[in-house]
Design a protein around this motif. Structure first.
Motif, PDB file in Angstrom:
ATOM      1  N   ASP A  59       0.833  -1.209   0.000  1.00 27.10           N
ATOM      2  CA  ASP A  59       0.000   0.000   0.000  1.00 27.10           C
ATOM      3  C   ASP A  59       0.869   1.260   0.000  1.00 27.10           C
ATOM      4  OD1 ASP A  59      -2.364  -1.395  -0.057  1.00 27.10           O
ATOM      5  OD2 ASP A  59      -2.755  -1.202   2.101  1.00 27.10           O
ATOM      6  N   ARG A  60       1.916   1.250   0.816  1.00 26.31           N
ATOM      7  CA  ARG A  60       2.820   2.400   0.852  1.00 26.31           C
ATOM      8  C   ARG A  60       3.520   2.586  -0.489  1.00 26.31           C
ATOM      9  NH1 ARG A  60       6.706   1.587   5.625  1.00 26.31           N
ATOM     10  NH2 ARG A  60       7.652   3.439   4.717  1.00 26.31           N
ATOM     11  N   THR A  65       2.371   1.645  -3.455  1.00 24.91           N
ATOM     12  CA  THR A  65       1.381   2.125  -4.422  1.00 24.91           C
ATOM     13  C   THR A  65       1.146   3.618  -4.256  1.00 24.91           C
ATOM     14  OG1 THR A  65       0.319  -0.045  -4.396  1.00 24.91           O
ATOM     15  CG2 THR A  65      -0.963   1.777  -5.261  1.00 24.91           C
ATOM     16  N   THR A  66       1.031   4.060  -3.013  1.00 29.64           N
ATOM     17  CA  THR A  66       0.822   5.482  -2.749  1.00 29.64           C
ATOM     18  C   THR A  66       2.028   6.295  -3.213  1.00 29.64           C
ATOM     19  OG1 THR A  66      -0.561   4.942  -0.841  1.00 29.64           O
ATOM     20  CG2 THR A  66       0.354   7.166  -0.932  1.00 29.64           C
TER      21      THR A  66
END
Length: 197
Positions: free
Chosen positions: A49-50, A52-53
């Motif tokens: 998630d990190r 992707t962000t």
């Protein structure tokens, strides 16, 4: 110690096939692998998630750098210091008008260079962060594989220890000693059709 004791006990009792202790060892090993896998998958999901962000603005920043490079290339061209004439130039000497235009050109060039530098710096920071997160993801995947293999190897050693003492203590020792030892514990995805990390 416990595995030896249970192996001797089951061997003396003449049990055959998949004994209760073998099932318990496999289940315990699979539960440990699953618990580790769940924790690691949670950590991995957070890292992904990190990543992707962080990777989201990369293309926009690359476009920004390309635009800044075009602006800088335009600003690097030699200015025509005499054309087009301005009304204000009539009040001053030719050299004064040229110097004013040269200074305006240098200011535009400096501004374009600053924007180009800032765009490159921003892109570099984001790419560095994305690269660092990707390395962390790759390292975590390696850690997951190593931990899973360690837990499975520990379970396999316990099963081998149990089997050795089981075969020695069995009434039909010669037959049991010649049999293939029990299979290793299943990997978490063997029963569920899951994917290997």
């Amino acid at each position: 110690m416990t595995d030896r004791r249970h192996g001797r006990r089951d061997g003396r009792a003449g049990l055959s096939g998949e004994t209760g202790w073998l099932r318990a060892l496999r289940k315990l090993t699979t539960e440990r692998m699953n618990a580790d896998l769940l924790q690691c998958e949670s950590d991995l999901a957070e890292l992904v998630d990190r990543w992707t962000t962080a990777a989201g603005p990369v293309e926009a920043l690359r476009d920004r750098v390309a635009r800044a490079e075009q602006e800088l290339a335009e600003a690097d061209k030699d200015p025509d210091l005499d054309w087009p004439p301005r009304l204000a130039d009539a009040r001053h000497t030719v050299e004064f008008a040229r110097n004013r235009r040269r200074n305006a050109h240098l200011a535009r060039r400096e501004d374009a260079a600053r924007r180009h530098y800032e765009a490159q710096r921003a892109l570099g920071e984001v790419v560095q962060l994305v690269s660092m997160l990707q390395r962390e993801i790759d390292q975590l995947k390696e850690v997951i594989a190593v931990r899973r293999d360690m837990v499975r190897a520990h379970g396999s050693r316990r099963i081998a220890c149990y089997w050795q003492h089981y075969a020695r203590a069995h009434r039909d020792h010669a037959k049991k000693a010649g049999e293939t030892p029990p299979r290793d514990p299943d990997l978490p995805w063997d029963d569920e059709g899951g994917q290997r990390l």
